[in-house]
Design a protein around this motif. Structure first.
Motif, PDB file in Angstrom:
ATOM      1  N   THR A  64       0.823  -1.213   0.000  1.00 15.36           N
ATOM      2  CA  THR A  64       0.000   0.000   0.000  1.00 15.36           C
ATOM      3  C   THR A  64       0.858   1.265   0.000  1.00 15.36           C
ATOM      4  O   THR A  64       0.396   2.310  -0.433  1.00 15.36           O
ATOM      5  CB  THR A  64      -0.966   0.037   1.205  1.00 15.36           C
ATOM      6  N   HIS A  65       2.095   1.172   0.477  1.00 19.01           N
ATOM      7  CA  HIS A  65       3.067   2.269   0.390  1.00 19.01           C
ATOM      8  C   HIS A  65       4.406   1.761   0.906  1.00 19.01           C
ATOM      9  O   HIS A  65       4.506   0.633   1.373  1.00 19.01           O
ATOM     10  CB  HIS A  65       2.583   3.514   1.142  1.00 19.01           C
ATOM     11  N   HIS A  66       5.436   2.633   0.855  1.00 21.77           N
ATOM     12  CA  HIS A  66       6.810   2.166   1.062  1.00 21.77           C
ATOM     13  C   HIS A  66       7.260   2.105   2.527  1.00 21.77           C
ATOM     14  O   HIS A  66       8.411   1.779   2.769  1.00 21.77           O
ATOM     15  CB  HIS A  66       7.769   3.096   0.309  1.00 21.77           C
ATOM     16  N   ASP A  68       8.337   1.455   6.513  1.00 19.95           N
ATOM     17  CA  ASP A  68       9.033   0.333   7.163  1.00 19.95           C
ATOM     18  C   ASP A  68       8.090  -0.724   7.729  1.00 19.95           C
ATOM     19  O   ASP A  68       8.412  -1.909   7.711  1.00 19.95           O
ATOM     20  CB  ASP A  68       9.970   0.842   8.272  1.00 19.95           C
ATOM     21  N   ASP A  69       6.914  -0.309   8.216  1.00 26.06           N
ATOM     22  CA  ASP A  69       5.980  -1.273   8.811  1.00 26.06           C
ATOM     23  C   ASP A  69       5.103  -1.961   7.760  1.00 26.06           C
ATOM     24  O   ASP A  69       4.218  -2.753   8.093  1.00 26.06           O
ATOM     25  CB  ASP A  69       5.103  -0.610   9.896  1.00 26.06           C
ATOM     26  N   HIS A  70       5.358  -1.668   6.490  1.00 27.73           N
ATOM     27  CA  HIS A  70       4.570  -2.282   5.411  1.00 27.73           C
ATOM     28  C   HIS A  70       5.423  -3.107   4.448  1.00 27.73           C
ATOM     29  O   HIS A  70       4.921  -4.029   3.827  1.00 27.73           O
ATOM     30  CB  HIS A  70       3.790  -1.207   4.643  1.00 27.73           C
ATOM     31  N   CYS A  71       6.695  -2.747   4.323  1.00 28.38           N
ATOM     32  CA  CYS A  71       7.521  -3.523   3.369  1.00 28.38           C
ATOM     33  C   CYS A  71       8.785  -4.092   4.003  1.00 28.38           C
ATOM     34  O   CYS A  71       9.662  -4.578   3.279  1.00 28.38           O
ATOM     35  CB  CYS A  71       7.820  -2.718   2.119  1.00 28.38           C
ATOM     36  N   GLY A 193      -4.788   0.323   3.676  1.00 28.08           N
ATOM     37  CA  GLY A 193      -3.424   0.641   4.117  1.00 28.08           C
ATOM     38  C   GLY A 193      -3.469   1.665   5.234  1.00 28.08           C
ATOM     39  O   GLY A 193      -4.205   1.502   6.212  1.00 28.08           O
ATOM     40  N   ASP A 194      -2.728   2.759   5.086  1.00 30.70           N
ATOM     41  CA  ASP A 194      -2.750   3.829   6.089  1.00 30.70           C
ATOM     42  C   ASP A 194      -3.523   5.052   5.598  1.00 30.70           C
ATOM     43  O   ASP A 194      -3.411   6.134   6.176  1.00 30.70           O
ATOM     44  CB  ASP A 194      -1.323   4.243   6.474  1.00 30.70           C
ATOM     45  N   ALA A 195      -4.300   4.887   4.532  1.00 23.20           N
ATOM     46  CA  ALA A 195      -5.129   5.994   4.054  1.00 23.20           C
ATOM     47  C   ALA A 195      -6.303   6.256   5.001  1.00 23.20           C
ATOM     48  O   ALA A 195      -7.054   7.216   4.831  1.00 23.20           O
ATOM     49  CB  ALA A 195      -5.618   5.730   2.632  1.00 23.20           C
ATOM     50  N   ALA A 236      -4.650  -0.803   8.057  1.00 25.39           N
ATOM     51  CA  ALA A 236      -3.438  -1.533   8.465  1.00 25.39           C
ATOM     52  C   ALA A 236      -3.180  -1.383   9.967  1.00 25.39           C
ATOM     53  O   ALA A 236      -2.389  -2.136  10.526  1.00 25.39           O
ATOM     54  CB  ALA A 236      -2.235  -1.038   7.670  1.00 25.39           C
ATOM     55  N   HIS A 237      -3.826  -0.404  10.583  1.00 24.37           N
ATOM     56  CA  HIS A 237      -3.671  -0.204  12.026  1.00 24.37           C
ATOM     57  C   HIS A 237      -5.051  -0.067  12.663  1.00 24.37           C
ATOM     58  O   HIS A 237      -5.762   0.890  12.389  1.00 24.37           O
ATOM     59  CB  HIS A 237      -2.818   1.036  12.308  1.00 24.37           C
ATOM     60  N   GLY A 238      -5.412  -1.053  13.479  1.00 25.39           N
ATOM     61  CA  GLY A 238      -6.717  -1.040  14.145  1.00 25.39           C
ATOM     62  C   GLY A 238      -7.727  -1.941  13.454  1.00 25.39           C
ATOM     63  O   GLY A 238      -7.446  -2.547  12.411  1.00 25.39           O
TER      64      GLY A 238
HETATM   65 ZN   LIG Z   1       1.656   1.864   8.704  1.00 31.01          ZN
END
Ligand SMILES: [Zn+2]
Length: 262
Positions: A64-66, A68-71, A193-195, A236-238
């Motif tokens: 979903t984006h670059h 550290d907690d995603h890739c 993701g984090d959107a 991605a969070h919650g």
């Molecule tokens: Zn995140």
């Protein structure tokens, strides 16, 4: 015909990040959405085992984006199965190669309460876990160099257009970062993701994530997700939540409250 109901979306809860597996096609193939922190490898493998999925079943990873907690686990996963095709925004390509969360496009923490929490967390980590504070400061991950088999998303794109046998599309949802994308299935499930996010409520997050690159773009992305027919949001969070929460909280956080983030 494949259906993408809630049963087909399998959450993998890692230390901080929710990744998701989505069953695709009839051969027990899966698509993985995001990975996790570099330190999450053992936990990630445990989670896969719990849901009876092996890495050879994964055909694509959509990032979903670059961040550290995603890739962070990309290399570990591809070491086990290098035929997995990685799907990302064309804007992700150069950022992920640097191995560091992007700070060149501005932005900051959502508000002063969030900034205070982050400082407290840093202080706590510096006292308790000497090694963790460095990572916290740098927000780094193993750099990734795009391979020929990987797929860059340059516009909103149907999943079938890129060889994923699921009814849905990848849509650009910038605001958290410049390269943020979301996956919206035709039945209204949206892996965002984090959107959007659903945590740290007491800090006034109101479904926003803690770091915002561009507040206006962030809420424009919410408007886009709502207009596109999303019903259930999987952040991605919650925990997942209904799209009405995005509707009622739209524009509630203000760009002027953002605290610059060193
Ligand atoms: Zn995140």
């Amino acid at each position: 015909m494949e259906r993408t109901d809630v049963m087909n979306i399998i959450p993998l809860k890692l230390s901080v990040t929710n990744c998701f597996l989505v069953k695709a096609g009839d051969q027990d193939q899966c698509v993985l959405i995001d990975t996790g922190y570099e330190d999450d490898w053992d936990l990630f493998r445990r989670r896969l085992k719990e849901v009876n999925v092996e890495l050879f079943q994964v055909s694509h990873i959509i990032l979903t984006h670059h961040h550290d907690d995603h890739c962070g686990l990309l290399h570990n996963i591809l070491q086990e199965n290098d035929s997995i095709r990685v799907v990302m925004s064309y804007l992700c390509k150069d950022l992920i190669r640097k191995g560091k969360n992007d700070r060149t496009h501005g932005g900051g923490l959502l508000n002063r309460r969030v900034a205070l929490l982050m400082n407290l967390k840093r202080l706590y980590l510096s006292l308790i876990l000497k090694k963790a504070i460095d990572k916290e400061r740098n927000l780094t991950f193993p750099p990734y160099q795009l391979r020929n088999c990987d797929i860059l998303i340059t516009r909103d794109t149907g999943l079938r257009e890129i060889g994923i046998p699921l009814d849905g599309k990848i849509i650009e949802t910038p605001g958290h970062t410049v390269d943020s994308i979301s996956i919206l299935f035709d039945d209204g499930d949206c892996l965002i993701g984090d959107a959007a996010a659903n945590f740290l409520w007491f800090a006034g997050t109101k479904y926003c994530v803690v770091f915002i690159h561009d507040m206006r773009a962030y809420y424009k992305s919410w408007e886009k997700v709502i207009a596109a027919g999303a019903l259930r949001i999987f952040p991605a969070h919650g925990e997942p939540f209904g799209v009405d929460k995005l509707k009622t909280n739209l524009w509630k956080n203000k760009a002027e409250n953002i605290v610059s983030h060193r």
